[in-house]
Each structure stands twice: as structure tokens, then as C-alpha cells.
Design a protein around this motif. Sequence first.
Motif, PDB file in Angstrom:
ATOM      1  N   ARG A   1      18.850 187.583 -73.985  1.00 36.16           N
ATOM      2  CA  ARG A   1      17.502 188.030 -73.623  1.00 36.16           C
ATOM      3  C   ARG A   1      16.527 186.865 -73.605  1.00 36.16           C
ATOM      4  NH1 ARG A   1      17.830 193.488 -77.125  1.00 36.16           N
ATOM      5  NH2 ARG A   1      18.590 194.843 -75.465  1.00 36.16           N
ATOM      6  N   LEU A   2      16.562 186.034 -74.633  1.00 37.95           N
ATOM      7  CA  LEU A   2      15.622 184.912 -74.684  1.00 37.95           C
ATOM      8  C   LEU A   2      15.861 183.932 -73.543  1.00 37.95           C
ATOM      9  CD1 LEU A   2      15.324 184.263 -78.525  1.00 37.95           C
ATOM     10  CD2 LEU A   2      13.581 185.170 -76.965  1.00 37.95           C
ATOM     11  N   ARG A   3      17.129 183.708 -73.166  1.00 39.31           N
ATOM     12  CA  ARG A   3      17.427 182.830 -72.028  1.00 39.31           C
ATOM     13  C   ARG A   3      16.825 183.369 -70.741  1.00 39.31           C
ATOM     14  NH1 ARG A   3      22.301 182.744 -70.159  1.00 39.31           N
ATOM     15  NH2 ARG A   3      23.401 183.726 -71.870  1.00 39.31           N
ATOM     16  N   HIS A   4      16.638 184.686 -70.687  1.00 38.76           N
ATOM     17  CA  HIS A   4      16.075 185.327 -69.496  1.00 38.76           C
ATOM     18  C   HIS A   4      14.624 185.769 -69.712  1.00 38.76           C
ATOM     19  CE1 HIS A   4      19.607 185.368 -66.870  1.00 38.76           C
ATOM     20  NE2 HIS A   4      20.302 185.438 -68.000  1.00 38.76           N
ATOM     21  N   ASP A   5      13.940 185.150 -70.701  1.00 40.51           N
ATOM     22  CA  ASP A   5      12.508 185.391 -70.909  1.00 40.51           C
ATOM     23  C   ASP A   5      12.196 186.841 -71.293  1.00 40.51           C
ATOM     24  OD1 ASP A   5       9.773 184.700 -70.998  1.00 40.51           O
ATOM     25  OD2 ASP A   5       9.482 185.207 -68.891  1.00 40.51           O
TER      26      ASP A   5
ATOM     27  N   ALA B   1       2.589 189.397 -66.786  1.00 42.17           N
ATOM     28  CA  ALA B   1       3.311 188.519 -67.713  1.00 42.17           C
ATOM     29  C   ALA B   1       2.600 188.498 -69.059  1.00 42.17           C
ATOM     30  CB  ALA B   1       3.399 187.113 -67.131  1.00 42.17           C
TER      31      ALA B   1
ATOM     32  N   TYR C   1      20.398 188.619 -65.230  1.00 36.98           N
ATOM     33  CA  TYR C   1      20.374 189.057 -66.629  1.00 36.98           C
ATOM     34  C   TYR C   1      21.202 190.324 -66.793  1.00 36.98           C
ATOM     35  CZ  TYR C   1      18.797 191.832 -70.560  1.00 36.98           C
ATOM     36  OH  TYR C   1      18.772 192.644 -71.660  1.00 36.98           O
TER      37      TYR C   1
ATOM     38  N   HIS D   1      16.290 189.048 -61.839  1.00 37.71           N
ATOM     39  CA  HIS D   1      16.545 189.900 -63.004  1.00 37.71           C
ATOM     40  C   HIS D   1      17.958 190.474 -62.966  1.00 37.71           C
ATOM     41  CE1 HIS D   1      15.274 192.107 -66.535  1.00 37.71           C
ATOM     42  NE2 HIS D   1      15.694 193.231 -66.007  1.00 37.71           N
TER      43      HIS D   1
ATOM     44  N   HIS E   1      11.487 189.019 -74.575  1.00 35.17           N
ATOM     45  CA  HIS E   1      11.149 188.901 -75.988  1.00 35.17           C
ATOM     46  C   HIS E   1      11.037 190.319 -76.561  1.00 35.17           C
ATOM     47  CE1 HIS E   1      10.283 184.650 -75.158  1.00 35.17           C
ATOM     48  NE2 HIS E   1       9.856 185.128 -74.001  1.00 35.17           N
TER      49      HIS E   1
ATOM     50  N   HIS F   1       7.573 189.578 -71.313  1.00 38.29           N
ATOM     51  CA  HIS F   1       8.121 188.441 -70.574  1.00 38.29           C
ATOM     52  C   HIS F   1       7.018 187.392 -70.440  1.00 38.29           C
ATOM     53  CE1 HIS F   1      11.286 191.250 -69.323  1.00 38.29           C
ATOM     54  NE2 HIS F   1      10.317 192.072 -69.009  1.00 38.29           N
ATOM     55  N   GLY F   2       7.371 186.136 -70.624  1.00 36.79           N
ATOM     56  CA  GLY F   2       6.386 185.072 -70.503  1.00 36.79           C
ATOM     57  C   GLY F   2       5.969 184.786 -69.072  1.00 36.79           C
ATOM     58  N   HIS F   3       6.879 185.035 -68.107  1.00 39.13           N
ATOM     59  CA  HIS F   3       6.587 184.679 -66.720  1.00 39.13           C
ATOM     60  C   HIS F   3       6.720 185.844 -65.748  1.00 39.13           C
ATOM     61  CE1 HIS F   3       6.364 180.510 -67.922  1.00 39.13           C
ATOM     62  NE2 HIS F   3       7.496 180.681 -68.567  1.00 39.13           N
TER      63      HIS F   3
END
Length: 176
Positions: A158-162, A108, A136, A133, A164, A55-57
Motif C-alpha cells: 500500500r505504501l509503495r502505491h501511495d 489528494a 496496485y 491504480h 496510507h 493518498h498523497g498524490h
Amino acid sequence: MTDGLLAADGLLLPPGAGDRVQQTMTLKVGAEHSDIWSAFEATVPPGFDVGAHWHGHAEEIFYIVEGELDLLAFHPVTEPVGDWTTWEAQDGTTVFRGGPGSFMHVPAGCPHAFHNPGNATATMLFLVTPAGHEKYLAELGELLRSGEATPERVDELRLRHDIHQLTPLQNRPHTH
């Protein structure tokens, strides 16, 4: 009271209480009560593998209450593909088999995964920050129930919710 404002009350839940957001996930606290955390009680059936992802964040915490899980929370030395249970970190860290009381923190950007290698269901406390979360998980459940859950649509969600995904979510044979 502080400066004339009433402090918010906490949330008390008896065992088993909460909102079931998926068959294996019970939301204990989420965006409705906190801007910071979503907390879940999660059961992990034998063979379940969430697949390696990052996850990016978001940051996550996993605490095993019952059973055993194989846990990953590091950047692999080699390209992050294939069977994540064989990955190794630069410092030699490998996948960890954790039982009751085992803890995993995922910052993250860190690849992570879990898998139940046993023949009994595992239970864990799962915390995610920031809160939300559960949105999602609800959207994923709706997509699966609709019969329109193509790999492409799941990837988009999944991508919309960060989220990957590096390796697929799957059910593996039991290893012990």
C-alpha cells in the motif's frame, strides 16, 4: 489529423466488458490507454468496508450506480482512528449515505472510505488519477493468492502505491 499526426482512437466497451483485476473490480481504462485516469466498475458486497485511508498524490471519484454506500471524504476533527463512520468534520459534516446518482470527489491528502451497510451488492464507477491504480490491485491480488499476504507485506505494498491506511479493511455486519 493535426500537424500530420493521427489522433488516437477512443475506447468503446459494451456492458460487462473490461479486464477483471479483482473479483469485484473491472478495469475499463487504465495506464495502457491513458496517462491521466484509471476507471473501474466496482461491485461492493454487503458489509464490505475499504477502511479509511488517504493518498498523497492521487485524486478519486466515486459515482454510485446501484445500491447504497456510506461515504467519507473529509478530515475528522479528532484523531483519525477507530470507527470512521462516527467521524465528524470541523464544519459538522458527517458520513453520508449515498444511493444511485450519489457522487464523491476525493482530493489528494483527504481521508476517505466507503462501506456497504445494506444487504444488497452496490455498484459504482470508480475513477483514479493519475492512471495506474490497476497495478496496485493486480499486485495485491497476486500477494493474496500467494498465501504470503501478511499485514506487514500488505502495508508495504500500500505504501509503495501511495495508500496510507488509517483504519483496517474489513467486513462489517449489515446495518439495514
